[in-house]
Design a protein around this motif. Structure first.
Motif, PDB file in Angstrom:
ATOM      1  N   PRO A 161      -1.839   0.765  -8.555  1.00 12.63           N
ATOM      2  CA  PRO A 161      -2.466   1.959  -7.968  1.00 12.63           C
ATOM      3  C   PRO A 161      -1.966   2.250  -6.552  1.00 12.63           C
ATOM      4  CG  PRO A 161      -4.117   0.505  -8.919  1.00 12.63           C
ATOM      5  CD  PRO A 161      -2.831  -0.249  -8.917  1.00 12.63           C
ATOM      6  N   ALA A 162      -2.193   3.468  -6.113  1.00 13.02           N
ATOM      7  CA  ALA A 162      -1.867   3.846  -4.746  1.00 13.02           C
ATOM      8  C   ALA A 162      -2.901   3.268  -3.779  1.00 13.02           C
ATOM      9  CB  ALA A 162      -1.850   5.367  -4.630  1.00 13.02           C
ATOM     10  N   CYS A 163      -2.483   3.088  -2.534  1.00 14.84           N
ATOM     11  CA  CYS A 163      -3.394   2.750  -1.428  1.00 14.84           C
ATOM     12  C   CYS A 163      -4.201   1.480  -1.661  1.00 14.84           C
ATOM     13  CB  CYS A 163      -4.336   3.918  -1.146  1.00 14.84           C
ATOM     14  SG  CYS A 163      -3.497   5.474  -0.832  1.00 14.84           S
ATOM     15  N   ILE A 164      -3.548   0.399  -2.057  1.00 13.93           N
ATOM     16  CA  ILE A 164      -4.227  -0.886  -2.241  1.00 13.93           C
ATOM     17  C   ILE A 164      -4.527  -1.493  -0.867  1.00 13.93           C
ATOM     18  CG2 ILE A 164      -3.952  -3.262  -3.049  1.00 13.93           C
ATOM     19  CD1 ILE A 164      -2.324  -2.180  -5.376  1.00 13.93           C
ATOM     20  N   GLN A 165      -5.779  -1.928  -0.688  1.00 15.26           N
ATOM     21  CA  GLN A 165      -6.207  -2.503   0.588  1.00 15.26           C
ATOM     22  C   GLN A 165      -6.680  -3.950   0.461  1.00 15.26           C
ATOM     23  OE1 GLN A 165      -5.566  -0.722   3.086  1.00 15.26           O
ATOM     24  NE2 GLN A 165      -5.571   1.395   2.396  1.00 15.26           N
ATOM     25  N   CYS A 181       0.876  -1.181   0.000  1.00 13.77           N
ATOM     26  CA  CYS A 181       0.000   0.000   0.000  1.00 13.77           C
ATOM     27  C   CYS A 181       0.905   1.220   0.000  1.00 13.77           C
ATOM     28  CB  CYS A 181      -0.900  -0.022   1.227  1.00 13.77           C
ATOM     29  SG  CYS A 181      -1.962   1.424   1.389  1.00 13.77           S
ATOM     30  N   SER A 182       1.065   1.838  -1.147  1.00 18.66           N
ATOM     31  CA  SER A 182       1.960   2.987  -1.266  1.00 18.66           C
ATOM     32  C   SER A 182       1.510   3.852  -2.434  1.00 18.66           C
ATOM     33  CB  SER A 182       3.407   2.521  -1.485  1.00 18.66           C
ATOM     34  OG  SER A 182       3.497   1.698  -2.624  1.00 18.66           O
ATOM     35  N   CYS A 183       2.228   4.957  -2.684  1.00 17.80           N
ATOM     36  CA  CYS A 183       1.844   5.854  -3.783  1.00 17.80           C
ATOM     37  C   CYS A 183       1.926   5.154  -5.128  1.00 17.80           C
ATOM     38  CB  CYS A 183       2.734   7.087  -3.781  1.00 17.80           C
ATOM     39  SG  CYS A 183       2.450   8.171  -2.374  1.00 17.80           S
ATOM     40  N   SER A 184       2.861   4.244  -5.283  1.00 17.10           N
ATOM     41  CA  SER A 184       2.958   3.406  -6.467  1.00 17.10           C
ATOM     42  C   SER A 184       3.095   1.971  -5.977  1.00 17.10           C
ATOM     43  CB  SER A 184       4.162   3.794  -7.327  1.00 17.10           C
ATOM     44  OG  SER A 184       4.241   2.971  -8.476  1.00 17.10           O
ATOM     45  N   GLY A 185       1.982   1.249  -5.989  1.00 16.31           N
ATOM     46  CA  GLY A 185       1.951  -0.079  -5.400  1.00 16.31           C
ATOM     47  C   GLY A 185       2.759  -1.106  -6.172  1.00 16.31           C
ATOM     48  N   SER A 186       3.119  -2.173  -5.475  1.00 14.77           N
ATOM     49  CA  SER A 186       3.808  -3.305  -6.084  1.00 14.77           C
ATOM     50  C   SER A 186       3.100  -4.591  -5.687  1.00 14.77           C
ATOM     51  CB  SER A 186       5.273  -3.373  -5.625  1.00 14.77           C
ATOM     52  OG  SER A 186       5.988  -2.224  -6.010  1.00 14.77           O
ATOM     53  N   GLU A 216     -11.773  -2.285   2.587  1.00 19.85           N
ATOM     54  CA  GLU A 216     -10.553  -3.038   2.885  1.00 19.85           C
ATOM     55  C   GLU A 216     -10.523  -4.345   2.087  1.00 19.85           C
ATOM     56  OE1 GLU A 216      -7.865  -2.356   4.908  1.00 19.85           O
ATOM     57  OE2 GLU A 216      -8.583  -0.307   5.206  1.00 19.85           O
ATOM     58  N   GLY A 217     -10.576  -5.475   2.769  1.00 22.43           N
ATOM     59  CA  GLY A 217     -10.465  -6.763   2.089  1.00 22.43           C
ATOM     60  C   GLY A 217     -11.652  -7.068   1.191  1.00 22.43           C
ATOM     61  N   ILE A 218     -11.364  -7.769   0.075  1.00 23.52           N
ATOM     62  CA  ILE A 218     -12.405  -8.191  -0.864  1.00 23.52           C
ATOM     63  C   ILE A 218     -12.190  -9.651  -1.241  1.00 23.52           C
ATOM     64  CG2 ILE A 218     -12.883  -5.906  -1.853  1.00 23.52           C
ATOM     65  CD1 ILE A 218     -11.016  -6.617  -4.182  1.00 23.52           C
ATOM     66  N   GLN A 242      -9.246   0.023  -3.251  1.00 22.36           N
ATOM     67  CA  GLN A 242      -8.401   1.200  -3.035  1.00 22.36           C
ATOM     68  C   GLN A 242      -9.151   2.148  -2.093  1.00 22.36           C
ATOM     69  OE1 GLN A 242      -7.914   3.462  -6.653  1.00 22.36           O
ATOM     70  NE2 GLN A 242      -5.899   4.211  -6.095  1.00 22.36           N
ATOM     71  N   SER A 243      -8.527   2.495  -0.970  1.00 23.85           N
ATOM     72  CA  SER A 243      -9.162   3.450  -0.054  1.00 23.85           C
ATOM     73  C   SER A 243      -8.103   4.153   0.774  1.00 23.85           C
ATOM     74  CB  SER A 243     -10.174   2.746   0.857  1.00 23.85           C
ATOM     75  OG  SER A 243      -9.521   1.914   1.792  1.00 23.85           O
ATOM     76  N   PHE A 244      -8.438   5.355   1.196  1.00 25.67           N
ATOM     77  CA  PHE A 244      -7.544   6.117   2.063  1.00 25.67           C
ATOM     78  C   PHE A 244      -8.312   7.277   2.678  1.00 25.67           C
ATOM     79  CE2 PHE A 244      -4.470   9.563   2.862  1.00 25.67           C
ATOM     80  CZ  PHE A 244      -3.631   8.911   3.760  1.00 25.67           C
ATOM     81  N   SER A 245      -8.236   7.403   4.007  1.00 27.67           N
ATOM     82  CA  SER A 245      -8.819   8.528   4.723  1.00 27.67           C
ATOM     83  C   SER A 245     -10.290   8.723   4.345  1.00 27.67           C
ATOM     84  CB  SER A 245      -8.001   9.791   4.453  1.00 27.67           C
ATOM     85  OG  SER A 245      -8.432  10.864   5.248  1.00 27.67           O
ATOM     86  N   LYS A 246     -10.669   9.936   3.969  1.00 27.03           N
ATOM     87  CA  LYS A 246     -12.073  10.243   3.668  1.00 27.03           C
ATOM     88  C   LYS A 246     -12.421  10.119   2.188  1.00 27.03           C
ATOM     89  CE  LYS A 246     -12.514  13.377   7.630  1.00 27.03           C
ATOM     90  NZ  LYS A 246     -12.870  14.749   8.081  1.00 27.03           N
ATOM     91  N   LEU A 247     -11.456   9.650   1.380  1.00 23.24           N
ATOM     92  CA  LEU A 247     -11.722   9.500  -0.054  1.00 23.24           C
ATOM     93  C   LEU A 247     -12.697   8.353  -0.314  1.00 23.24           C
ATOM     94  CD1 LEU A 247      -8.130   9.911  -1.534  1.00 23.24           C
ATOM     95  CD2 LEU A 247      -9.921  11.646  -1.371  1.00 23.24           C
ATOM     96  N   LYS A 248     -13.458   8.452  -1.378  1.00 25.69           N
ATOM     97  CA  LYS A 248     -14.358   7.368  -1.764  1.00 25.69           C
ATOM     98  C   LYS A 248     -13.549   6.134  -2.137  1.00 25.69           C
ATOM     99  CE  LYS A 248     -18.104  10.302  -3.501  1.00 25.69           C
ATOM    100  NZ  LYS A 248     -18.919  10.683  -4.685  1.00 25.69           N
ATOM    101  N   SER A 249     -14.067   4.985  -1.791  1.00 23.93           N
ATOM    102  CA  SER A 249     -13.386   3.724  -2.109  1.00 23.93           C
ATOM    103  C   SER A 249     -13.568   3.376  -3.584  1.00 23.93           C
ATOM    104  CB  SER A 249     -13.947   2.597  -1.246  1.00 23.93           C
ATOM    105  OG  SER A 249     -13.845   2.901   0.123  1.00 23.93           O
TER     106      SER A 249
END
Length: 287
Positions: free
Chosen positions: A194-198, A162-167, A245-247, A215-222
């Motif tokens: 993508p960024a913020c992979i959950q 989970c980072s700005c550029s995911g791996s 989060e998990g799917i 993909q989710s982070f803080s108050k942003l829409k998932s």
């Protein structure tokens, strides 16, 4: 290297082998997790249960992370198994063949437990751990990395950051039952996700392999995004709730997910609801 090229028309969600239809899996209430003072993270489906991994929210008071069990038929809570660590446990996945549950551990490590031992631990502590010393993405990726989520599919374990550029690291694995050990046979690394992979799901359609990420982070829409393993972005669905989060996904294409905060009932949509449009404004906020 992954490219944000949209080609959803090449994904056949009506293929008879995939059997997608609008059957919606049972939605269940997991509000007991937050009442216990724990935070929802990973999610997976087994033969009889929904499993949710969760960690204790008060970092100043150490308490072991947990796996919560819910009956698939009724959605009723069956209790929880205490783990042997206090890690963030961002991802959880199930190997149906070998009856193993994989859970993300501290930083890049992956833990594994015998499924039946987790069930027994609903009434006590009977954990049977499996040697996963070869599974650690910090050995494959440079810098400070942590295993955010995980998925098991066709003798391979997929781990995302989970980072700005995911791996994503793909481990082709073999379970050595006599030695109670997971052996890594082959490794592959995919970058520029993508960024913020959950959450993560890997699957095949018409002989080709794909994956979904939440993909989710803080108050942003998932968001749920669809990619193929050639690096093509195929589509996404913006969810009207924060903190997805998990799917997991069934053979009918129903994507089932849970949320870190706010929503305390599981959420289901069908892969047919994923379209090929990308919201550039929301995407830039994530990056």
């Amino acid at each position: 290297m992954f490219r944000k090229k949209s080609c959803f028309k090449n994904f056949n969600c009506n293929d008879k082998d995939f059997q997608y239809k609008q059957d919606i899996s049972s939605i269940f209430d997991y509000s007991n997790i937050s009442k216990d003072g724990y935070i929802v993270q990973g999610f997976c489906v087994t033969d009889k249960y929904y499993l949710i991994s969760a960690y204790y929210y008060n970092l100043s008071e150490k308490s072991n992370s947990r796996v919560y069990f819910y009956d698939k038929e009724t959605g009723i809570s069956c209790g929880y198994a205490n783990l042997d660590n206090s890690a963030h446990v961002g991802g959880i996945t199930f190997d149906y063949i070998n009856r193993i549950v994989f859970i993300t551990g501290s930083r890049g490590a992956i833990n594994a437990y015998k499924y039946e031992s987790l069930i027994r631990s609903l009434n006590g502590n009977y954990l049977e751990k499996i040697d996963t010393s070869e599974l650690d993405i910090s050995h494959e990726l440079s810098g400070h990395v942590s295993a955010a989520t995980i998925y098991y599919y066709n003798d391979a374990l997929y781990v995302c950051t989970c980072s700005c550029s995911g791996s994503m690291v793909e481990y082709k694995v073999e379970y050595l039952k006599d030695f109670n050990k997971i052996l890594v046979v082959e490794k592959n690394i995919y970058s520029c996700l993508p960024a913020c992979i959950q959450g993560l799901v890997v699957f095949s359609n018409c002989g080709k392999k794909y994956f979904l990420v939440s993909q989710s982070f803080s108050k942003l829409k998932s968001i749920i995004k669809l990619y193929d393993f050639n690096g093509n972005f195929l589509g996404q669905k913006i969810i009207g709730f924060k903190g997805l989060e998990g799917i997991d996904m069934d053979r009918y294409g129903n994507i089932h997910g849970v949320f870190e905060f706010g929503l305390t009932k599981s959420y289901v949509l069908n892969i047919k609801d994923v379209c090929n449009k990308i919201n550039k404004s929301l995407e830039s906020k994530y990056v």
